[in-house]
Design a protein around this motif. Structure first.
Motif, PDB file in Angstrom:
ATOM      1  N   PHE B  12      73.504 -70.823  18.541  1.00 14.75           N
ATOM      2  CA  PHE B  12      72.088 -71.058  18.799  1.00 14.75           C
ATOM      3  C   PHE B  12      71.852 -71.176  20.298  1.00 14.75           C
ATOM      4  CE2 PHE B  12      71.933 -72.762  14.384  1.00 14.75           C
ATOM      5  CZ  PHE B  12      70.943 -71.905  13.926  1.00 14.75           C
ATOM      6  N   HIS B  17      74.686 -81.490  22.930  1.00 10.68           N
ATOM      7  CA  HIS B  17      74.578 -82.908  23.269  1.00 10.68           C
ATOM      8  C   HIS B  17      75.860 -83.414  23.898  1.00 10.68           C
ATOM      9  CE1 HIS B  17      76.663 -83.062  19.350  1.00 10.68           C
ATOM     10  NE2 HIS B  17      77.204 -84.177  19.807  1.00 10.68           N
ATOM     11  N   VAL B  54      80.034 -83.674  14.736  1.00 17.00           N
ATOM     12  CA  VAL B  54      79.337 -83.795  13.452  1.00 17.00           C
ATOM     13  C   VAL B  54      78.105 -82.896  13.414  1.00 17.00           C
ATOM     14  CG1 VAL B  54      77.999 -85.806  14.196  1.00 17.00           C
ATOM     15  CG2 VAL B  54      78.384 -85.429  11.771  1.00 17.00           C
ATOM     16  N   LEU B  55      77.536 -82.644  14.581  1.00 16.73           N
ATOM     17  CA  LEU B  55      76.336 -81.798  14.629  1.00 16.73           C
ATOM     18  C   LEU B  55      76.663 -80.364  15.020  1.00 16.73           C
ATOM     19  CD1 LEU B  55      73.905 -84.334  16.344  1.00 16.73           C
ATOM     20  CD2 LEU B  55      74.121 -83.835  13.922  1.00 16.73           C
ATOM     21  N   TYR B  57      76.760 -77.848  13.437  1.00 18.40           N
ATOM     22  CA  TYR B  57      75.841 -76.885  12.807  1.00 18.40           C
ATOM     23  C   TYR B  57      74.548 -76.721  13.589  1.00 18.40           C
ATOM     24  CZ  TYR B  57      74.569 -81.374  10.651  1.00 18.40           C
ATOM     25  OH  TYR B  57      74.263 -82.693  10.425  1.00 18.40           O
ATOM     26  N   ASN B  58      74.321 -77.621  14.534  1.00 18.80           N
ATOM     27  CA  ASN B  58      73.147 -77.420  15.400  1.00 18.80           C
ATOM     28  C   ASN B  58      73.392 -76.302  16.405  1.00 18.80           C
ATOM     29  OD1 ASN B  58      71.730 -79.377  14.157  1.00 18.80           O
ATOM     30  ND2 ASN B  58      71.854 -80.892  15.804  1.00 18.80           N
ATOM     31  N   ILE B  60      76.300 -73.737  15.956  1.00 18.45           N
ATOM     32  CA  ILE B  60      76.871 -72.531  15.356  1.00 18.45           C
ATOM     33  C   ILE B  60      75.996 -72.125  14.169  1.00 18.45           C
ATOM     34  CG2 ILE B  60      78.910 -71.506  14.273  1.00 18.45           C
ATOM     35  CD1 ILE B  60      80.596 -73.575  15.811  1.00 18.45           C
ATOM     36  N   ASP B  61      75.551 -70.865  14.183  1.00 18.82           N
ATOM     37  CA  ASP B  61      74.540 -70.421  13.228  1.00 18.82           C
ATOM     38  C   ASP B  61      75.175 -69.732  12.024  1.00 18.82           C
ATOM     39  OD1 ASP B  61      72.290 -69.604  11.929  1.00 18.82           O
ATOM     40  OD2 ASP B  61      71.791 -67.996  13.325  1.00 18.82           O
ATOM     41  N   PHE B  64      76.685 -74.214   6.583  1.00 19.24           N
ATOM     42  CA  PHE B  64      77.558 -75.337   6.932  1.00 19.24           C
ATOM     43  C   PHE B  64      77.528 -76.399   5.847  1.00 19.24           C
ATOM     44  CE2 PHE B  64      78.475 -74.335  11.377  1.00 19.24           C
ATOM     45  CZ  PHE B  64      79.593 -75.110  11.640  1.00 19.24           C
TER      46      PHE B  64
ATOM     47  N   ARG C 208      70.150 -69.514   6.725  1.00 13.87           N
ATOM     48  CA  ARG C 208      71.316 -70.318   6.388  1.00 13.87           C
ATOM     49  C   ARG C 208      70.938 -71.616   5.673  1.00 13.87           C
ATOM     50  NH1 ARG C 208      73.790 -73.710  11.176  1.00 13.87           N
ATOM     51  NH2 ARG C 208      71.960 -74.845  11.870  1.00 13.87           N
ATOM     52  N   ASN C 209      71.889 -72.149   4.949  1.00  9.62           N
ATOM     53  CA  ASN C 209      71.711 -73.444   4.283  1.00  9.62           C
ATOM     54  C   ASN C 209      72.694 -74.459   4.861  1.00  9.62           C
ATOM     55  OD1 ASN C 209      69.657 -72.730   2.525  1.00  9.62           O
ATOM     56  ND2 ASN C 209      71.061 -72.061   0.911  1.00  9.62           N
ATOM     57  N   LEU C 210      72.215 -75.685   5.009  1.00 13.13           N
ATOM     58  CA  LEU C 210      73.076 -76.789   5.443  1.00 13.13           C
ATOM     59  C   LEU C 210      73.201 -77.776   4.292  1.00 13.13           C
ATOM     60  CD1 LEU C 210      71.654 -77.611   8.990  1.00 13.13           C
ATOM     61  CD2 LEU C 210      73.627 -76.203   8.406  1.00 13.13           C
TER      62      LEU C 210
END
Lengths: 177, 256, 362, 241
Positions: B12, B17, B54-55, B57-58, B60-61, B64, C208-210
């Motif tokens: 993304f 952070h 932990v984040l 997925y914020n 890497i697109d 998750f 996508r799904n989380l």
């Protein structure tokens, strides 16, 4: 009408299997049935027992304090369970291992040398089938035809064993006469 | 080359952070580039750990799942077993993988689960405020080892790559680092290899990445890099520890 | 298909397959290991997935991963194993994933014993994990019902995107009874495209799904919990199941009992009838949601003077029975546990004593 | 007593857990802003996610005090988030930049990672250690000095002064402040470092005049209160200076 049959003996005597065969045969005849094992530590090498409940109404309590009948394959089982059997019940005593009787006069005692009979048809291990057949012949809870059918189904995966067990069944029936 | 600076499609376009000097950002980028190069974004599921990432997925697109602490390998097992067509990777830190989740990683590796683990080893717990990790160095001071890690109490730091390579099953276990640009290409190749082995349905692969945590180490980013080189790398040597062609006779790994 | 004679554990295993669940992860523990022993050969026959995990902790997250990937998945265990899974169950609730957990209860606390028990009632209905999480809990009283409930459990789990628990006792798992399986159901959560991490390519939306349970913003987390609560309220409105037994006419006392224990109580009710004492029985089939209204109503019948909660525990469901009766009638508990099962004769005695003491108070 | 707290440039607030660093940082910011200094505050507490400066961001921002914080969505995260703006703030602090570090040496560790930014800054840097003599580990000169040493070692920086934050929350009396002041005096003598100010709840301030206190007093209006209490309104008083 409800009948409860206690099968008891040493682990390895095929106690749970003959209970299952009776339950299966009763189910085939349209009865309500439940097969309740003891799955406590005693099933491992010690005493094995199971109860088969056969009725024409849905079965309530699976916990049976006073069974109608007893198939005792060893002496401790007879001594432990004979006192709690309901009056008038059939008590099968495996004469090959039990040199005593039930000590009750209000029971229908049936003494069968199951091991010896099984050995005579080719394999002492079939003593459980001899006992079951003798018990069924005496108690008439299910028909011998149903029993035969269920034995064939049970051993379907090992067809070589079917003739032996059918022979054991037939000899067991004779022993009850 | 302009290509080097292009943002991977699987990353993304937003700042992370992470603290200055932290290596998570670089590692995210390498994973994202790998996903792009293999063209697998649409069938990849990442598992984010408990820890600073932990984040993940914020950034890497792709699809998750977010793990409980240490359980990423069990979750990856669950996904991969029921959906072998998906590409699955776990992204785990040293507390997550080498402490609370040690049981899960060993058994997943030993079963030869066909997923890839990115293991970020910075010798400290980052998220919870700099506590001692199983990979903390002897005498290294942390918030729960204020006098330095005492090996007579805490033992020596765990070399995860070597530990897992003692198992017969895993296909590929390697240790790399991204603390200086000169190491990054090798790390990238290792990650690409690990994902490729997964595509080839070979058994488990793990890439350990020696990393820095200037904030919790109490160092400036350059000091942290130097410390990692001087102290971590001698104890955590770089290179492949296990490759799929070794132990072929015993290992159940198969190419398709 | 005709009736077959099966152990409860085997029937549970077969029922799951017939419900279209071809994925099973588990760790052995008595008295339910027959489920794994059955599925380890049966699942390969239907191209399913069988995996023995390294621990119940790991198994709970294998279930999470698989459920999160959008497939039907289940596990079976017994009391201490369920305790180990409870963290994962909380995560499943938080991430709103459907899965089925079967607990064939044994005696506790601690290692306890392997004989039948109902001592995990409070754990299952109120304390299954950290945070505001709840399970839909179903309690079978026969092998047939165990099979049926397993088959209902998957669509329910998917309807609510929440784990469902089948709470059986050791006897339900170990007993053999005739069982008849209903027809096949569909094999995948029909709504999974909206939430499952099944790979973007596999979805029409290509977005996508989380799958997650972390909400850092307190307002967002509060909203999430309000949504979960609304789901639990909907379960209460739509999923209550129970059975009435001997409640048509007048009765002097009402028994509430579930699972194996309720069958013993039915025998007691029949025997009491022969002695001229009418006792009604309500058997909750779902423990959460609990049949509060039905029990409250049945207790309020003019002829009913006392309510008895009979359990194979030291008095757990009785709290819900009291809540349902709301003080309208005296509520008593009777039970045994650790493998001891109260007999019909004991229950008859307790009913008579209760009625006598209730009379003497008047 | 002297009325003005004389600080400018960069002020780092350190101290042990529960010493009241954050309340001091907030009220110091309010006091200085009211005195006409342009104040910015950075929340550097990466360790403990409870009771941090960020919880008072709304009232502080309402007073025109600029806050340097992690992004909005991550404010409640249990994550160490050191935003790049902190380094910028250090390089160019303006009138006054207050950096509120986490508790103990652990919370001060993050300062070491910022050493480069400090080195590049031309502004004066003060590191003030907040002491509440009614907390277990800082009820003696030795305790305070031990904490100072630990913080200095972890942060790679020297403490340059003390702030006496003697209080027992709502049970604080003038007597507590007098006893606290006595300990701070002993600490000043032992360390050779100045006492930058003492604090007292705003409501207690009128009674403080009776004490013989030879340092500025900072009025504290509690902001980080439990949910059953309301923060004391942060009304900027007209500064005497």
């Amino acid at each position: 009408m409800q009948n409860e049959v206690m099968f008891a003996g040493f682990g390895g005597q095929g106690i749970l299997l003959i209970g299952k065969l009776l339950a299966h045969a009763a189910m085939e005849e349209g009865y309500e049935v439940a097969w309740i094992p003891s799955y406590g530590p005693e099933m491992r090498g010690g005493t094995a027992y199971c109860t088969v409940v056969i009725g024409d109404q849905p079965i309530g309590s699976p916990i049976i304090k006073n069974p109608s009948h007893l198939v005792a394959m060893n002496r401790p089982s007879l001594e432990k369970f004979a006192p709690v059997i309901k009056p008038g019940g059939v008590v099968l005593i495996n004469l090959s291992l039990i040199p005593v009787d039930s000590g009750r006069s209000d029971l229908d005692e049936l003494k069968v040398p199951t091991q010896d009979i099984a050995a005579s048809v080719g394999n002492g291990k079939a003593a459980n089938i001899v006992a079951l057949a003798a018990f069924v012949a005496r108690s008439k809870l299910v028909s011998i035809d149903s029993l035969k059918h269920c034995i064939e189904v049970e051993f379907a995966a090992k067809p070589k064993l079917i003739p032996l067990n059918i022979k054991a069944m037939e000899e067991g029936v004779k022993a009850a006469l | 080359m302009a290509k080097t600076f292009q943002r991977p499609q699987a990353l993304f376009d937003q700042p992370t952070h992470y603290c200055p000097g932290c290596t998570h950002g670089v590692i995210h980028r390498l994973v994202a580039e790998t996903i792009d190069e293999l063209g697998i974004r649409g069938r990849t599921v990442g598992i984010a750990p408990v820890g600073c990432a932990v984040l993940a997925y914020n950034y890497i697109d792709c699809d998750f799942q977010e793990a409980a602490h240490g359980r990423a390998p069990a979750m990856a097992t669950g996904i991969k077993r029921v959906r072998p067509d998906l590409m699955v990777f776990t992204y785990q830190g040293d507390g997550d993988l080498a402490s609370i989740g040690m049981g899960e990683i060993i058994h997943a590796a030993n079963r030869g689960e066909k997923f890839t683990t990115i293991f970020v080893n910075n010798a400290i717990y980052g998220m919870t405020g700099g506590q001692m990790a199983p990979t903390t160095m002897p005498n290294q001071r942390t918030s729960t080892s204020p006098f330095g890690r005492k090996t007579e109490e805490a033992g020596m730091p765990i070399r995860v790559a070597e530990l897992l390579s003692a198992l017969v099953t895993p296909a590929y276990v390697t240790r790399q680092t991204v603390i200086r640009p000169k190491y990054i290409q090798k790390a990238k190749k290792a990650i690409l290899k690990a994902f490729t082995y997964q595509m080839e349905k070979r058994c488990f692969s793990l890439v350990e990445l020696v990393s820095t945590c200037p904030t919790n180490w109490g160092m400036t980013p350059p000091e942290a890099i130097q410390w990692a080189e001087d102290v971590l790398l001698p104890y955590y040597p770089l290179g492949d520890v296990k490759t799929p062609d070794a132990d072929v006779k015993e290992a159940p790994c198969k190419t398709k | 298909m005709p009736k077959v004679l099966m152990k409860g554990n085997e029937a549970i295993a077969e029922a799951a397959i017939r419900a279209g669940c071809l994925n099973y992860f588990a760790y052995p523990i008595t008295p339910q290991s027959e489920v794994a022993e059955y599925l380890c050969w049966r699942l390969p026959e239907v191209n399913g997935v069988f995996l023995q995990g390294e621990s119940e902790v790991a198994v709970a997250y294998m279930i999470f991963g698989a459920a999160g990937a959008g497939v039907r998945v289940f596990t079976t265990s017994s009391s201490p194993g369920i305790s180990l899974m409870s963290e994962g169950i909380s995560y499943l609730c938080g991430a709103e994933l459907p899965a089925v957990f079967v607990n064939i209860m044994r005696g506790g606390p601690g290692l306890g014993g392997i004989l039948p028990s109902q001592a995990d009632y409070l754990q299952a209905t109120k304390g299954i994990g950290h945070g505001d999480c709840r399970l839909l809990v179903m309690a079978p009283a026969s092998v047939q019902e165990a099979a049926e409930m397993v088959m209902q459990a998957f669509p329910l789990a998917e309807k609510y995107r929440n784990p469902v628990m089948i709470l059986g006792d050791g006897l339900i798992g170990q007993m053999m009874e005739p069982v008849e399986f209903p027809d096949h159901l569909r094999s995948e959560p029909s709504n999974k495209d909206g939430w499952a991490s099944s790979g973007m390519d596999h979805r029409k939306s290509k977005t996508r799904n989380l799958v997650r349970s972390l909400f850092l913003d307190p307002e967002q987390l509060n909203r999430h919990n309000m949504d979960l609560r609304a789901k639990y309220e909907r379960m209460k409105a739509e999923e209550v199941q129970y059975e009435n037994f001997n409640t048509e006419g007048d009765y002097q006392a009402l028994i509430v009992s579930y699972g194996t224990m309720s069958r013993v109580c039915k025998t007691a009710v029949n025997m009491l009838k022969e002695q001229g004492i009418e006792v009604g029985l309500i058997r909750p089939r779902t423990l959460f949601p609990f049949p509060e209204a039905a029990i409250g109503e049945a207790a309020a019948k003019v002829s009913c003077r006392a309510v008895l909660s009979v359990e194979m525990s030291m008095g757990q469901m009785v709290e819900d029975v009291e809540r349902s009766v709301r003080g309208a009638r005296p509520v008593q508990w009777y039970g045994k546990c650790g493998g001891e099962v109260p007999t019909p004769e004991e229950i008859i005695e307790v009913v008579k004593t209760t009625l006598a003491s209730d009379l003497s108070r008047r | 007593m002297p009325a003005q707290i004389a600080i400018n440039g960069i002020v780092i607030i350190v101290g042990n857990y529960g010493s009241g660093k954050t309340e001091v940082a907030i009220n110091l910011a309010v006091d200085r802003q009211a005195a006409g200094q342009r104040v910015r505050v950075a929340d550097l507490d990466l360790v403990n996610p409870y009771f941090r400066t960020r919880e008072a961001r709304r009232p502080l921002e309402a007073l025109g005090i600029e806050m340097v914080l992690p992004p909005e969505g991550l404010l409640q995260a249990d994550l160490p988030i050191l935003v790049p703006q902190v380094a910028g703030l250090i390089r160019d602090p303006g009138d006054l930049a207050i950096l509120d570090a986490g508790g103990d040496d652990v919370g001060a560790t993050v300062l070491a990672a910022l050493a480069e930014a400090f080195a590049k800054s031309e502004a004066p840097v003060r590191m003030l250690q907040v002491v509440n003599p009614f907390r277990p580990n800082t009820d003696s000169v030795e305790g305070c000095q031990a904490m100072r040493k630990a913080i200095e070692s972890a942060s790679h920086r020297q403490v340059t002064g003390w702030i006496g934050n003697a209080h027992m929350l709502d049970e604080t009396t003038v007597e507590h402040i007098a006893r606290g002041y006595a300990l701070m005096q002993a600490l000043v003598a032992d360390s050779g470092l100045p006492l930058v100010c003492m604090t007292a709840a705003a409501a207690l301030m009128p009674a403080i005049g009776a004490l013989d206190v030879d340092c500025p007093m900072l009025a504290v209006r509690r902001q980080l209160v439990p949910p059953w209490q309301k923060p004391v309104p942060l009304q900027p008083e007209k500064s005497n200076g």
